[in-house]
Design an enzyme around this catalytic site. Sequence first.
Site, PDB file in Angstrom:
ATOM      1  N   HIS A  82       0.988  -5.143   2.620  1.00 22.82           N
ATOM      2  CA  HIS A  82       0.245  -5.766   3.719  1.00 22.82           C
ATOM      3  C   HIS A  82      -0.009  -7.227   3.371  1.00 22.82           C
ATOM      4  O   HIS A  82      -0.467  -7.536   2.276  1.00 22.82           O
ATOM      5  CB  HIS A  82      -1.097  -5.066   3.948  1.00 22.82           C
ATOM      6  CG  HIS A  82      -1.871  -5.705   5.063  1.00 22.82           C
ATOM      7  ND1 HIS A  82      -1.665  -5.367   6.388  1.00 22.82           N
ATOM      8  CD2 HIS A  82      -2.792  -6.698   5.062  1.00 22.82           C
ATOM      9  CE1 HIS A  82      -2.441  -6.117   7.138  1.00 22.82           C
ATOM     10  NE2 HIS A  82      -3.136  -6.928   6.373  1.00 22.82           N
ATOM     11  N   ASP A 161     -11.565   0.435  14.160  1.00 23.31           N
ATOM     12  CA  ASP A 161     -11.139  -0.913  13.777  1.00 23.31           C
ATOM     13  C   ASP A 161     -10.497  -1.651  14.946  1.00 23.31           C
ATOM     14  O   ASP A 161     -10.716  -2.843  15.139  1.00 23.31           O
ATOM     15  CB  ASP A 161     -10.152  -0.864  12.605  1.00 23.31           C
ATOM     16  CG  ASP A 161      -9.673  -2.275  12.285  1.00 23.31           C
ATOM     17  OD1 ASP A 161     -10.513  -3.097  11.906  1.00 23.31           O
ATOM     18  OD2 ASP A 161      -8.484  -2.563  12.490  1.00 23.31           O
ATOM     19  N   ARG A 168     -14.531  -8.880  17.072  1.00 17.41           N
ATOM     20  CA  ARG A 168     -14.699  -9.957  16.083  1.00 17.41           C
ATOM     21  C   ARG A 168     -13.906 -11.191  16.484  1.00 17.41           C
ATOM     22  O   ARG A 168     -14.348 -12.331  16.293  1.00 17.41           O
ATOM     23  CB  ARG A 168     -14.251  -9.468  14.700  1.00 17.41           C
ATOM     24  CG  ARG A 168     -15.216  -8.478  14.070  1.00 17.41           C
ATOM     25  CD  ARG A 168     -14.557  -7.755  12.913  1.00 17.41           C
ATOM     26  NE  ARG A 168     -14.050  -8.658  11.912  1.00 17.41           N
ATOM     27  CZ  ARG A 168     -12.964  -8.425  11.162  1.00 17.41           C
ATOM     28  NH1 ARG A 168     -12.295  -7.301  11.285  1.00 17.41           N
ATOM     29  NH2 ARG A 168     -12.576  -9.310  10.292  1.00 17.41           N
ATOM     30  N   SER A 183     -11.325  -3.517   7.459  1.00 15.72           N
ATOM     31  CA  SER A 183     -10.386  -3.447   8.576  1.00 15.72           C
ATOM     32  C   SER A 183      -8.967  -3.154   8.063  1.00 15.72           C
ATOM     33  O   SER A 183      -8.293  -2.223   8.511  1.00 15.72           O
ATOM     34  CB  SER A 183     -10.437  -4.771   9.338  1.00 15.72           C
ATOM     35  OG  SER A 183      -9.336  -4.930  10.188  1.00 15.72           O
ATOM     36  N   LYS A 187      -6.924   0.965   7.878  1.00 12.29           N
ATOM     37  CA  LYS A 187      -5.627   1.273   8.506  1.00 12.29           C
ATOM     38  C   LYS A 187      -4.618   1.717   7.456  1.00 12.29           C
ATOM     39  O   LYS A 187      -3.848   2.653   7.667  1.00 12.29           O
ATOM     40  CB  LYS A 187      -5.108   0.045   9.260  1.00 12.29           C
ATOM     41  CG  LYS A 187      -5.871  -0.201  10.551  1.00 12.29           C
ATOM     42  CD  LYS A 187      -5.471  -1.502  11.220  1.00 12.29           C
ATOM     43  CE  LYS A 187      -6.007  -2.697  10.500  1.00 12.29           C
ATOM     44  NZ  LYS A 187      -6.117  -3.932  11.228  1.00 12.29           N
TER      45      LYS A 187
END
Length: 425
Positions: A82, A161, A168, A183, A187
């Site tokens: 990620h 999320d 946000r 967040s 995931k």
Amino acid sequence: MDVISVIRTKRDHGRLTDEQIDWVVDAYTRGEVADEQMSALAMAILLNGMDRGEIARWTAAMIASGERMDFSFLPRRTADKHSTGGVGDKITLPLAPLVAACGAAVPQLSGRGLGHTGGTLDKLESVAGWRALLSAEEMRQVLTDTGAVICAAGDGLAPADRKLYALRDVTGTVEAIPLIASSIMSKKIAEGTGSLVLDVKVGSGAFMKDLAQARELASTMVGLGTDHGVRTVALLTDMSTPLGLTVGNALEVRESVEVLAGGGPADVVELTVALAREMLDAAGLPDTDPAKALADGSAMDVWRRLIAAQGGDPDAALPVAREQHVLTASASGVLTGLDAYGVGVSAWRLGAGRARKEDPVQAGAGIEIHAKPGEQVTAGQPLLTLHTDTPEKFGYALAALDGAIEISPPGTAHQAPPIVLDRIA
Ligand code: URA
């Protein structure tokens, strides 16, 4: 439980209890806590922070808001990557097939671009026919057949999320480290990967502008992953200047294919190989050499099968924008700065990105970079080529580049930062 007392606790620098966290995340997901109440709480968290126990519980509550995926049916170990998002960050495109070619399974659930950073799904959608939306069964099939899959996360994964991130985004509360870490990790943990490598970007083009903040975010995420049984490592990598020589959807696909063909810009190759080594190590395959799989064409073979398995034509010509504008060097000397944020905003204004999540993107829009910091340039030589289907945007895109390019007198010494700045495990 009442939401006002939860907001007041955090507003007054208190610690949220496990019960308060479980309740507020669940009640917000169900619509019982209103957006304005959650935005007050998010702002209190941004201003007053959370301790490690609160962040862990908040993450667990977001995971529990939806389904968890399970890849235990696969004969291979799973590894995922990620990135916290950058300019010209196309690394997932060569990396997923490369790591699959080396023997791990790569279930890569990716996102779309919002703001000045691009999204993997937008990039791949510039390949004719390629589909980001797969059913759970299709996803399993592509992963089994090719060793990798790159697709959109289903609505059932961490729905808390999804709702909170959108809130946000419009309330100035994206930049809270507890909220970013929970967040991303909710995931990734719900996705069910066995190991995870985080590419935490640092610099003007990243969420985290300085190394200290990035270290804090990285160690928070590594801690969350480890506590949930996911082998997690983070690399902190430079995002002061764009990665590679292209920014924009189809342009970045073209560059990724060059990397898979054994060429491509040195910084993209270096980061792809560094992340691949970490992923293979974390997946228990430390003896395979990703550089070899790039050179011998096996990563390219997986790319072609992966694109075709998701409906794409790997041989189709990539879209090209209708108009180009060349920006030249204003003086001779050494290029000492090419600011990632300025280039990212400019590409976004050309049509490569979107302002609202429902906006379309232009596949061919973006920027080609002809010189990187540290190179000698001559007055009048092309520095950047801007591409767009909407040439009326050139002026607006060029304005984003004001102050983004720095040329110093000939002979000026320039030390570019290393790509990988630090490693946190
Ligand atoms: N990416 C995410 O998924 N969440 C954040 O909060 C920031 C970046």
